[in-house]
Design a protein around this motif. Sequence first.
Motif, mmCIF file in Angstrom:
data_model
loop_
_atom_site.group_PDB
_atom_site.id
_atom_site.type_symbol
_atom_site.label_atom_id
_atom_site.label_comp_id
_atom_site.label_asym_id
_atom_site.label_seq_id
_atom_site.Cartn_x
_atom_site.Cartn_y
_atom_site.Cartn_z
ATOM 1 N N UNK A 1 88.560 87.059 36.478
ATOM 2 C CA UNK A 1 89.178 87.185 37.785
ATOM 3 C C UNK A 1 90.548 86.551 37.769
ATOM 4 N N UNK A 2 91.406 87.125 38.548
ATOM 5 C CA UNK A 2 92.765 86.642 38.644
ATOM 6 C C UNK A 2 92.873 85.822 39.916
ATOM 7 N N UNK A 3 93.451 84.632 39.784
ATOM 8 C CA UNK A 3 93.623 83.772 40.960
ATOM 9 C C UNK A 3 95.091 83.557 41.223
ATOM 10 N N UNK A 4 95.404 83.394 42.477
ATOM 11 C CA UNK A 4 96.799 83.138 42.827
ATOM 12 C C UNK A 4 96.884 81.805 43.525
ATOM 13 N N UNK A 5 97.075 80.758 42.764
ATOM 14 C CA UNK A 5 97.221 79.458 43.389
ATOM 15 C C UNK A 5 98.638 79.281 43.890
ATOM 16 N N UNK A 6 98.864 78.152 44.554
ATOM 17 C CA UNK A 6 100.166 77.900 45.172
ATOM 18 C C UNK A 6 101.321 78.296 44.246
ATOM 19 N N UNK A 7 102.279 79.021 44.864
ATOM 20 C CA UNK A 7 103.519 79.373 44.199
ATOM 21 C C UNK A 7 103.422 80.092 42.856
ATOM 22 N N UNK A 8 103.097 79.353 41.880
ATOM 23 C CA UNK A 8 103.215 79.709 40.470
ATOM 24 C C UNK A 8 102.703 81.103 40.074
ATOM 25 N N UNK A 9 102.475 81.247 38.808
ATOM 26 C CA UNK A 9 102.002 82.515 38.266
ATOM 27 C C UNK A 9 100.482 82.635 38.348
ATOM 28 N N UNK A 10 99.952 83.725 37.838
ATOM 29 C CA UNK A 10 98.517 83.982 37.937
ATOM 30 C C UNK A 10 97.701 83.110 37.002
ATOM 31 N N UNK A 11 96.495 82.819 37.440
ATOM 32 C CA UNK A 11 95.541 82.137 36.586
ATOM 33 C C UNK A 11 94.327 83.023 36.440
ATOM 34 N N UNK A 12 93.664 82.876 35.308
ATOM 35 C CA UNK A 12 92.525 83.733 35.017
ATOM 36 C C UNK A 12 91.308 82.891 34.690
ATOM 37 N N UNK A 13 90.150 83.356 35.140
ATOM 38 C CA UNK A 13 88.925 82.671 34.755
ATOM 39 C C UNK A 13 87.821 83.687 34.585
ATOM 40 N N UNK A 14 86.918 83.370 33.673
ATOM 41 C CA UNK A 14 85.795 84.252 33.409
ATOM 42 C C UNK A 14 84.921 84.335 34.641
ATOM 43 N N UNK A 15 84.534 85.542 34.961
ATOM 44 C CA UNK A 15 83.728 85.747 36.155
ATOM 45 C C UNK A 15 82.331 85.176 35.944
ATOM 46 N N UNK A 16 81.895 84.394 36.894
ATOM 47 C CA UNK A 16 80.550 83.843 36.786
ATOM 48 C C UNK A 16 79.645 84.490 37.816
ATOM 49 N N UNK A 17 78.380 84.242 37.646
ATOM 50 C CA UNK A 17 77.405 84.887 38.528
ATOM 51 C C UNK A 17 77.626 84.430 39.956
ATOM 52 N N UNK A 18 77.753 83.112 40.098
ATOM 53 C CA UNK A 18 77.872 82.573 41.436
ATOM 54 C C UNK A 18 79.310 82.616 41.910
ATOM 55 N N UNK A 19 79.459 83.125 43.089
ATOM 56 C CA UNK A 19 80.767 83.078 43.716
ATOM 57 C C UNK A 19 81.123 81.613 43.960
ATOM 58 N N UNK A 20 82.372 81.268 43.695
ATOM 59 C CA UNK A 20 82.767 79.898 43.983
ATOM 60 C C UNK A 20 84.204 79.861 44.454
ATOM 61 N N UNK A 21 84.576 78.760 45.016
ATOM 62 C CA UNK A 21 85.869 78.673 45.686
ATOM 63 C C UNK A 21 86.643 77.470 45.175
ATOM 64 N N UNK A 22 87.856 77.301 45.688
ATOM 65 C CA UNK A 22 88.720 76.287 45.096
ATOM 66 C C UNK A 22 89.343 75.353 46.101
ATOM 67 N N UNK A 23 89.407 74.115 45.665
ATOM 68 C CA UNK A 23 90.044 73.059 46.429
ATOM 69 C C UNK A 23 91.143 72.522 45.524
ATOM 70 N N UNK A 24 92.386 72.688 45.941
ATOM 71 C CA UNK A 24 93.507 72.357 45.075
ATOM 72 C C UNK A 24 94.268 71.149 45.608
#
Lengths: 137, 137
Positions: free
Chosen positions: B65-88
């Motif tokens: 999955x592609x993530x778009x954190x603050x400002x910068x460029x894209x980040x990628x992480x392997x998709x896991x079974x459980x949906x999860x969210x982010x606290x930055x």
Amino acid sequence: MVEMQELSGQRVTSQRRLLFDLLRHSEGHLDADELYRLAKEREPRISLSTVYRALSLFKELGLVEERHFADEHHHYEVKRKREHHHLVCLGCGKVVEFQSPLTKRIKEHMSRQSGFEILNASVSLEGYCERCRQERG
Amino acid sequence: MVEMQELSGQRVTSQRRLLFDLLRHSEGHLDADELYRLAKEREPRISLSTVYRALSLFKELGLVEERHFADEHHHYEVKRKREHHHLVCLGCGKVVEFQSPLTKRIKEHMSRQSGFEILNASVSLEGYCERCRQERG
DNA sequence: GTCTATGCAAACAATTTGCACAGCG
DNA sequence: CGCTGTGCAAATTGTTTGCATAGAC
């Protein structure tokens, strides 16, 4: 219609007034280039760098927020009082805004659990809108 | 340790295997350049375009999955079974993952209310972590 | 009048693409 | 062995910057 009167010490130029105005009155979430094109209709000599510089100023002053929707470049929208979130159609790109008391609860819960001071939350939902669902069968 | 065995008809090359492996075992959320640098340690001849091409393939196949954190460029992480969210953390950039049953409720609620078929939700919270709060006083 | 904001062109950074060769199936 | 994937360099796209002039205060 309220106009931009002051800019915390920064100069209020015709370009900044125009750009903020366009952001203000565009329903949507404009990206830099869309904003540039709109601005050129009214002020053909405006340059794209002015647009970027204005956006970054507005962002710094907290007048607009920067969003990162799927893939593409940044989108900007005027900051409103109420926190709101986005539901994006993967088919046609339509963006629907919504609010939900549940986001407040998530913030409270995670704040307690993580020790973070949480300043803002953004929820973004993706899927297919009614029309696109029909078209896809 | 599970290895990449097949890629839905696409060829499994040493580069793709390596890249997926690195994504798999990196805790974090790598961006293209970080992944490139890691990959070069093991395979110095790999090119950045291969990294981009692999990431876009993995994304298409739904492996990352592609993530778009603050400002910068894209980040990628392997998709896991459980949906999860982010606290930055806005101070140090630390990313904490979390889950919350409330997100399921938001999805259900908005799905009913908007007529969208909602495929996924991502919640992203921003703030300052405990340590950064102390440092800022 | 002073000093910041603008327009323009050039610089940068992230990502994509064309092409000839390498190597998976 | 055929055809897809790779490395390399060059092209694109989004965004930023240097500089001389315009214009806000």
